[in-house]
Design a protein around this motif. Structure first.
Motif, short mmCIF file in Angstrom:
data_model
loop_
_atom_site.label_atom_id
_atom_site.label_comp_id
_atom_site.label_asym_id
_atom_site.label_seq_id
_atom_site.Cartn_x
_atom_site.Cartn_y
_atom_site.Cartn_z
N ILE A 174 30.55 85.60 25.94
CA ILE A 174 32.15 85.08 25.55
C ILE A 174 32.18 83.68 26.43
CG2 ILE A 174 34.36 85.60 26.01
CD1 ILE A 174 33.79 88.40 25.41
N MET A 175 31.73 83.75 27.78
CA MET A 175 31.88 82.50 28.35
C MET A 175 31.18 81.35 27.84
SD MET A 175 34.02 82.91 30.94
CE MET A 175 33.52 81.80 32.32
N GLN A 176 30.07 81.78 27.24
CA GLN A 176 28.93 80.75 26.58
C GLN A 176 29.61 80.25 25.55
OE1 GLN A 176 25.20 82.18 25.55
NE2 GLN A 176 24.22 80.61 25.79
N LYS A 177 30.08 81.14 24.41
CA LYS A 177 30.54 80.96 23.19
C LYS A 177 31.44 80.15 23.15
CE LYS A 177 28.08 84.60 20.58
NZ LYS A 177 28.12 85.97 19.89
N MET A 178 32.67 80.27 24.07
CA MET A 178 33.78 79.76 24.25
C MET A 178 33.75 78.54 24.81
SD MET A 178 35.90 81.66 22.39
CE MET A 178 37.66 80.68 22.78
N ASP A 179 32.59 78.22 25.68
CA ASP A 179 32.42 76.94 26.30
C ASP A 179 33.41 76.79 27.63
OD1 ASP A 179 31.23 74.61 26.88
OD2 ASP A 179 32.37 73.20 25.64
N ALA A 180 33.54 78.19 28.08
CA ALA A 180 34.23 78.11 29.17
C ALA A 180 33.59 78.03 30.59
CB ALA A 180 35.24 79.47 29.26
N SER A 181 33.87 77.35 31.52
CA SER A 181 32.98 76.82 32.40
C SER A 181 33.69 77.93 33.94
CB SER A 181 33.16 75.39 32.96
OG SER A 181 34.50 74.93 33.27
N SER A 182 34.67 78.33 33.57
CA SER A 182 35.40 79.47 34.53
C SER A 182 36.03 80.18 34.03
CB SER A 182 36.03 78.39 35.67
OG SER A 182 37.31 77.82 35.19
N PHE A 183 36.50 81.22 34.76
CA PHE A 183 37.41 82.43 34.28
C PHE A 183 38.71 81.76 33.72
CE2 PHE A 183 40.93 85.43 35.45
CZ PHE A 183 40.58 86.26 34.46
#
Length: 212
Positions: A174-183
């Motif tokens: 999810i972090m990868q697909k949403m391109d989120a670098s942090s929570f």
């Protein structure tokens, strides 16, 4: 682009000249129907709208269009406080009475153009974000509300009936697909997508779970 709607051709002509002298592109229309028949440019815009128009009142039109059209600057020869309040409450940038002040009108139009430019940029960003969200699998979409609600892996895994390891894998993807670098960034992205916060009753034991 400035769209001018007024049934008085003299007003349309004067405004067209004012826009040209100010370096602003403009189109004039004698009625709302004529304006609606024209394909708008894919660029920031402003709608300069008369209140008393044939067939459809400008204020009534404003309430019908919602966010489908550029920000509105009203001009009218019969301004009153109730009409002004009504227009502003529904998002009008300004409500000017004729004869209007050119400087105030131009300032209002430029404000409207900037507002529309910012709104268009936000819509593009949201569209790109929605495409990222669509890359999530159905299971990952179930996991996302649990994650951004602050549940620990064990708690979220228990809610989904899966193992802790599988939950950790979902979180990473999810972090990868949403391109989120942090929570924190993932939470902000979910908020923009209006992902609902998941509420679960936490036990005292849950707070001592050292599995992130």
């Amino acid at each position: 682009m400035v769209y001018i709607v007024d049934d008085d051709w003299r007003i349309c002509e004067a405004l067209d000249e004012l826009m040209a002298a100010s370096g602003l592109a403009a189109l004039t229309f004698p009625s709302i129907a004529a304006y609606l028949q024209h394909a708008r440019a894919d660029a920031p815009g402003c709608l300069v709208l008369d209140v008393d128009l044939p067939e459809l009142n400008g204020l009534d039109f404003q309430e019908q269009i919602a966010d489908e059209h550029p920000p509105i600057v009203f001009i009218t020869g019969y301004g009153d406080i109730p009409s002004t309040v009504r227009a502003i409450r529904h998002g009008a940038v300004n409500f000017l009475t004729k004869p209007y002040n050119d400087a105030e009108l131009l300032a209002s139009i430029r404000t409207a153009l900037e507002m529309d430019r910012a709104a268009r940029a936000q819509r593009l960003e949201l569209k790109a974000l929605q495409k990222r969200y669509e890359r999530l699998t159905p299971r990952e979409r179930e996991a996302l509300p649990l994650i951004v609600s602050g549940l620990l892996n064990k708690q979220a895994a228990a809610e989904l009936g899966i193992s802790d390891v599988t939950m950790q894998i979902h979180r990473g993807k999810i972090m990868q697909k949403m391109d989120a670098s942090s929570f924190a960034e993932l939470v902000r992205l979910a908020d923009r997508l209006q992902i609902p916060i998941y509420h679960v009753r936490l036990t005292k034991r849950s707070f001592h779970d050292d599995n992130p």
